[in-house]
Every structure is written in C-alpha cells, then in structure tokens.
Motif scaffolding. Structure first.
Motif, PDB file in Angstrom:
ATOM      1  N   GLY A 480       0.886  -1.040   0.067  1.00 43.38           N
ATOM      2  CA  GLY A 480      -0.145  -0.136   0.081  1.00 43.38           C
ATOM      3  C   GLY A 480       0.924   1.453  -0.050  1.00 43.38           C
ATOM      4  O   GLY A 480       2.097   1.232  -0.318  1.00 43.38           O
ATOM      5  N   ASP A 481       0.130   2.312   0.438  1.00 46.70           N
ATOM      6  CA  ASP A 481       0.769   3.718   0.233  1.00 46.70           C
ATOM      7  C   ASP A 481       1.268   4.013   1.761  1.00 46.70           C
ATOM      8  O   ASP A 481       0.254   4.415   2.447  1.00 46.70           O
ATOM      9  N   LEU A 482       2.335   3.933   1.985  1.00 50.51           N
ATOM     10  CA  LEU A 482       2.846   4.228   3.497  1.00 50.51           C
ATOM     11  C   LEU A 482       3.347   5.648   3.475  1.00 50.51           C
ATOM     12  O   LEU A 482       3.544   6.103   4.747  1.00 50.51           O
ATOM     13  N   SER A 518       8.048   5.110  -7.095  1.00 55.50           N
ATOM     14  CA  SER A 518       6.713   5.407  -7.208  1.00 55.50           C
ATOM     15  C   SER A 518       5.794   6.558  -7.206  1.00 55.50           C
ATOM     16  O   SER A 518       4.873   6.688  -7.274  1.00 55.50           O
ATOM     17  N   TYR A 519       6.808   7.641  -6.843  1.00 61.67           N
ATOM     18  CA  TYR A 519       6.094   9.045  -6.449  1.00 61.67           C
ATOM     19  C   TYR A 519       7.360  10.141  -7.020  1.00 61.67           C
ATOM     20  O   TYR A 519       8.422   9.772  -6.941  1.00 61.67           O
ATOM     21  N   ARG A 520       6.635  11.247  -7.229  1.00 56.61           N
ATOM     22  CA  ARG A 520       7.684  12.413  -7.635  1.00 56.61           C
ATOM     23  C   ARG A 520       7.075  13.601  -6.877  1.00 56.61           C
ATOM     24  O   ARG A 520       5.867  13.949  -7.250  1.00 56.61           O
ATOM     25  N   TYR A 521       7.713  14.269  -6.230  1.00 50.85           N
ATOM     26  CA  TYR A 521       7.256  15.525  -5.581  1.00 50.85           C
ATOM     27  C   TYR A 521       8.292  16.689  -5.454  1.00 50.85           C
ATOM     28  O   TYR A 521       9.267  16.444  -5.005  1.00 50.85           O
ATOM     29  N   ARG A 522       8.063  17.739  -6.082  1.00 49.48           N
ATOM     30  CA  ARG A 522       8.832  19.022  -6.122  1.00 49.48           C
ATOM     31  C   ARG A 522      10.100  18.479  -6.865  1.00 49.48           C
ATOM     32  O   ARG A 522      11.193  19.059  -6.238  1.00 49.48           O
ATOM     33  N   GLY A 523       9.992  17.682  -7.960  1.00 48.29           N
ATOM     34  CA  GLY A 523      11.478  17.502  -8.465  1.00 48.29           C
ATOM     35  C   GLY A 523      12.079  16.552  -7.918  1.00 48.29           C
ATOM     36  O   GLY A 523      13.236  15.879  -8.382  1.00 48.29           O
ATOM     37  N   GLU A 524      11.857  15.610  -6.852  1.00 46.49           N
ATOM     38  CA  GLU A 524      12.319  14.726  -6.343  1.00 46.49           C
ATOM     39  C   GLU A 524      11.637  13.410  -6.344  1.00 46.49           C
ATOM     40  O   GLU A 524      10.580  13.350  -6.035  1.00 46.49           O
ATOM     41  N   LYS A 525      12.343  12.388  -6.548  1.00 45.10           N
ATOM     42  CA  LYS A 525      11.471  10.899  -6.585  1.00 45.10           C
ATOM     43  C   LYS A 525      12.240   9.982  -5.596  1.00 45.10           C
ATOM     44  O   LYS A 525      12.954  10.254  -5.109  1.00 45.10           O
ATOM     45  N   GLY A 526      11.142   8.981  -5.467  1.00 47.82           N
ATOM     46  CA  GLY A 526      11.338   8.227  -4.412  1.00 47.82           C
ATOM     47  C   GLY A 526      10.220   7.267  -4.253  1.00 47.82           C
ATOM     48  O   GLY A 526       9.252   7.079  -5.023  1.00 47.82           O
ATOM     49  N   SER A 527      10.119   6.540  -3.201  1.00 51.07           N
ATOM     50  CA  SER A 527       9.201   5.236  -3.047  1.00 51.07           C
ATOM     51  C   SER A 527       8.120   5.746  -1.662  1.00 51.07           C
ATOM     52  O   SER A 527       8.649   5.806  -0.738  1.00 51.07           O
ATOM     53  N   LEU A 528       7.117   5.737  -1.906  1.00 45.47           N
ATOM     54  CA  LEU A 528       5.918   6.019  -1.097  1.00 45.47           C
ATOM     55  C   LEU A 528       4.857   4.629  -0.903  1.00 45.47           C
ATOM     56  O   LEU A 528       4.627   4.437  -0.007  1.00 45.47           O
ATOM     57  N   ASP A 529       5.227   3.910  -1.982  1.00 38.95           N
ATOM     58  CA  ASP A 529       4.161   2.662  -2.215  1.00 38.95           C
ATOM     59  C   ASP A 529       5.255   1.354  -2.035  1.00 38.95           C
ATOM     60  O   ASP A 529       6.278   1.383  -2.664  1.00 38.95           O
TER      61      ASP A 529
END
Length: 588
Positions: A480-482, A518-529
């Motif tokens: 899921g989405d942590l 899994s996600y990108r926020y304000r130009g930075e990517k990483g895993s939330l899921d």
C-alpha cells in the motif's frame, strides 16, 4: 570644442568628468558616458544603487513587451564594455512599455534602480533612445551544478553546455514551465537516514536547478509550450527526459532561476514510456498495488458529480475509468491492492463494485461491511476468481488514528494449499494541515505526521500478530501507500520486524540511480508505495518492481486537469506508479 565633445574625449581618455552638461543631453546622446550595468548590479545579492536614477546604454537581448509578457526587456552591456569580473552581472531588466528598440539594437535610457522580488531592474524609465544596430553579447557557457553563482549572471544571455534532465513538470500547463537539473534527483530520505545529512542534500538539490520558462506572465498558456509541437496524449515530456541546446536569458522570477529561451531547445525522450512488465510462467500470484488517486463514482448511476474528492464530471470519471482499467489489467494481475477508493459501502452502486465490474466478469472484491473506518477513502482488495481464492475471513484493524483501518485477507493460488496473507494499508500523508506537537515537521526530512505514521505502523503490526496463522501460511505481504520514503521511521519499524521492501530488494535505490520509484514530489523521486514481505515469504518472491506509468508523466495529462487532454492507455491514470509483486508458492 563643445562641452559634449570635451565630455566624450575625457571619457575616451579615462579622465574623471564632472562637467556641467544638461542631464537631458547626456541621457539622449548615444555613446555619452553612462553608468555601467555591472556597477548597478554589484557583486552582492542586491544592487548597491537601489533608489538612484541612472543612465545606461547596452544591447537589447530579449524583448518581453508583447502581450502576456513581463512588461519590459533585457538590456546587456556590450562585450567590449564589461568589467571582466565574473562576480558581477552585466545585464538588467528594463520595466517599461515604451516601444522603441528591438533585439540586437543598442539602446540608451534613464531609469530608477529597483529590486523587485530579487530581480534587479530599472523602472520609471524616461526617454528611450535607439542608438542603432549593436552586436549581440555572446552567451556565457554555464552548467549545473552551477558553474558560477547564478546571481552573477542575472538577466544575462547564457548557454548550458550539457543536456539537462527534466525533474518536474507540475506547473507545465499552469505556467508553462519545466524544472531542470544536471540529472534526475532522488529525495534524500530514500537513501539517507533522516537528519542533518538528508536536510543538507535536499537543500543542495533545490539550489542546483533551473526552470525552463515560456517567456509569458500568464496562467494556462495555450498551447502548452513544452515539448515542442505541444503537449498531447502521445507527445509528452516525462521526468527523466533531457533538454539540450538550451540558450537564453537567465531570469529570476517567483523565487526561481529560470531561462527565457531565445531559440527552441531540443527535447529527447530519454525516459520512454515502458511496456507492461511480462509475467513469468512460474508465478502463482501476481499482486498489483496502486493508489487510485481518489476513485469516486458519484451516485453510481452516472450522476452525482462533482464528487467530494475525485472526478468533477461523468466525462472525467469515464476517462479515469479507462486509464485505471488499463493500468490495473495490462500487467495481468491475480490480486489488486488499492488505496484512495471511495468509502461508500459494498452495494451495487458503490465505488468498489463499479471498479470490479469495469475490470471484468472474473473480478470480485473483499468486503468488510461496517468495519471500513470513518475516512472518506479506504483501501481494498480485489481478486480474479479463476486464479485466487480467499481463505478464511477478511479482517480490518479494529481502530486506526486516521479512520482508514488496514485490510487483511489470506489468498490461495489455483494450485497448492499454501496461502499468503495480504495486508493493504494507507498511512497519513506528509501534509502539515492541522499538524501540531510531535506530528509537526521536525525538520529532519520526514515532513509532518511522521510520528503518527510510525505509531500507526506499530499498531498495525500488533494487530497482525493477533491474527490466526494456519500451518499453510507461507507468509505475509504488507502493501500500500505508506507515505514514507525508504529510510524514514515507519518503514524502519517494518524492517526491524523482519519485513523486506521487495522493490528495494531487487532494485536498490541510490542517489544516482533509482529507476523503480513510485512517486515524484517537487522534482525529487522516491518510494511511497511498497510491497514488504515477511521473512518467511521472502524466499517465495520471484520479483518486484514499479511500473513507471504515472509519476513521471506531466500532471497536465491527468484525467481531471485542465486543459483536459485525452489519453489512450494507462498513462497518468494516477499520481503514483503501481508496484508489481510476483510470488511462487511451494508445490503440494
């Protein structure tokens, strides 16, 4: 010799000139002494001459007096007139609607020095005189990370020596801008422990960027300017794509350094849309996890729009359905673990019933009526009846601080008697709304509500420990989405209890290489899921991966975003990428 001639001669000889020449004459006489632009800019963050009236002469490099422009133009000292000091800029923005001059011409004018939200400019411009054709200043070659402080290049022509990478397109359709960096940027807490080092790295990431702008001060530019040819469902610009031959004026607006290009940059699809991941023949269960980005179906009968959190119209909902069905079925899953689904029961008009019907006749959903919590959204499990069989009763965690209790269900594949317990959860977001005390931002890189996410994870593990564990249980998969990156506290809680993040297990994420985000926020990517396997399940996991169909696509392609661009296929079906887990269970 006239007074003006003597003034010009002294200037040529480098002599100090204090002759009483009428101000108007000096202002209008092309070639007469003028204040050097580098003296106005100075070597600091603000002009040392703020509030003073000065006369300048230079080359008009870019004109922004057109409709929708910035209401002025950029003026740069001719190359032969610079101070050769790399710490001082040689250009100004001239805020005026006066029409004289065009790019490449030499202009002379008088105005007042002003700092406008960090941009040095001249305002209250007097008579503007065109002095004939000049020679366009050569662009200064620069690179990212910044090869010299951008303040020293403010308003000057620049050229980026190497291709830059698109890292953000959140405001592409809204303001016509893209965020660029030397290479893709990974959010620091994906690979660094929260704390000073992560905060310093985040600051460094944000400092070494530049925006590609469209030269307009308008909202919702039509057409969307990037990529060349206009954004549509096929002609997209994905984060990770590259931009080369970028040349123009280095501007500072809205708190960001940005290039106003004077020629069309070249775009390259360096991060092409990926095909659906193939499914190995020996997989017993393929689980696809996806945040649905608010799947709300109105009243379930084609009306009831706009909804509280999802589609604004029945047309938008149809578009959302088309994309989500493609995203959820193309990987050929056996089980779906979804979040951000409308919490409206299990009747024939419910969101989960509609989603199952859209997926096809083989699909069913797990129901826990009365136990789904108080939040507007919930998590859910759906499965193909011809491939997976629920075993035992489904269970919701009795209580959860957000009103979104996790859901657990054991499943058995078509062959064999081993079962897997799948738990789908959705932790509190990092948004700081109503955050206080321990839930406020601790300035360590984890955002707000980290304490609550950590506590919710501990509570979930306690609940899972209370569930029955039959002898046929191969292990547990928490998915899921942590709302937490891989090195943050909630994920560490799971690691300490023996769970392994499967995507990170098969595709470790480093600062310079993190393709399975899994996600990108304000130009930075990483895993939330996540898909996290218990120690007993880990040997049975064949593979896990993220399918990059959403996070790197422009927000402007979203089903609910203006200008409402039609898209065929799974692209931008959500703002999260799906996570795909393949499990092979032992034979009987």
């Amino acid at each position: 010799m006239t007074t003006l001639s003597r003034l010009l001669l002294n200037a040529a000889l480098g002599l100090a000139t204090t002759l009483c020449v009428p101000t108007q004459a000096v202002a209008e006489a092309c070639g007469a002494p003028a204040t050097a632009i580098h003296a106005i800019q100075g070597s600091g963050p603000a002009s040392p001459l703020v509030g003073q009236t000065v006369t300048v002469e230079g080359i008009l490099t870019q004109d922004s007096r057109h409709k929708g422009g910035f209401g002025g133009f950029y003026l740069q000292q001719a190359d032969a007139e610079t101070d050769q000091n790399p710490a001082t800029s040689e250009a100004l923005f001239i805020y005026t609607r006066q029409a004289a001059g065009k790019p490449g011409q030499r202009l002379r004018l008088t105005g007042t020095v002003k700092e406008y939200h960090g941009l040095t400019e001249l305002v209250d411009v007097g008579k503007l005189t065109a002095c004939g054709e000049g020679k366009m200043p050569r662009p200064i070659e620069v690179s990212l990370p910044w090869s010299q402080p951008p303040e020293s290049l403010e308003n000057m022509r620049v050229r980026f020596a190497a291709p830059l990478t698109v890292i953000d397109h959140y405001n592409l359709a809204l303001y016509g801008e893209l965020t660029l960096a030397a290479e893709d940027q990974v959010i620091p807490t994906e690979y660094l422990a929260p704390g000073p080092a992560a905060v310093t790295q985040a600051r460094n990431n944000h400092q070494h960027r530049v925006f590609l702008d469209d030269g307009l001060a308008v909202r919702n530019p039509d057409p969307v300017p990037w990529p060349p040819g206009g954004l549509d469902g096929r002609n997209t610009v994905r984060a990770g794509d590259t931009v080369s031959q970028l040349q123009g004026v280095l501007d500072f607006r809205f708190g960001q350094w940005r290039v106003q290009p004077d020629r069309q940059p070249v775009f390259k699809a360096s991060n092409e849309r990926p095909q659906p991941p193939g499914k190995p023949d020996d997989v017993d269960l393929r689980i696809v996890t996806l945040n649905l980005e608010n799947y709300f179906n109105g009243n379930g009968q084609g009306a009831g729009f706009p909804t509280a959190r999802g589609a604004e119209s029945v047309a938008a909902f149809r578009e959302q359905n088309q994309r989500l069905v493609a995203a959820l079925t193309l990987p050929d899953p056996d089980i779906l673990a979804v979040t951000e689904l409308e919490n409206d029961g299990y009747g024939p008009d419910s969101a989960v019933a509609e989603l199952a019907a859209r997926l096809g006749a083989e699909w069913r959903f797990v129901a826990t009526p009365g136990d789904d919590g108080s939040d507007a959204i919930r998590s859910a499990l759906l499965y193909r009846t011809d491939r997976a069989t629920p075993v035992g009763e489904a269970s919701r965690q009795p209580s959860e601080p957000m009103g979104r209790p996790p859901l657990a269900q054991m499943f058995q594949a078509r062959h064999g008697d081993q079962v897997v317990r799948i738990v789908v959860t959705h932790l509190k977001s990092k948004s700081c709304r109503n955050a206080s005390g321990k839930d406020s931002d601790q300035k360590d890189g984890q955002g707000c509500f980290n304490y609550r996410r950590s506590q919710a994870t501990e509570t979930m593990l306690d609940w899972l420990g209370s569930l029955p564990a039959p002898d046929t249980l191969a292990g547990t998969l928490i998915t899921g989405d942590l709302n937490s990156y891989a090195q943050e506290d909630p994920v560490q809680v799971l690691y300490r209890q023996g769970f392994t993040s499967l995507v990170h297990h098969f595709h470790p994420c480093q600062q310079d290489h993190c393709p399975h985000h899994s996600y990108r926020y304000r130009g930075e990517k990483g895993s939330l899921d996540y898909a996290l396997a218990s120690a007993s399940l880990l040997p049975h996991v064949i593979h896990a991966q993220a399918w990059n169909i959403n996070a790197d696509e422009p927000r402007a392609l979203g089903y609910d975003q203006p200008p409402r661009i039609p898209v065929s296929g799974p692209w931008r079906s959500s703002d999260h990428n799906p996570v795909i887990t393949d499990i092979r269970l032992p034979s009987p």
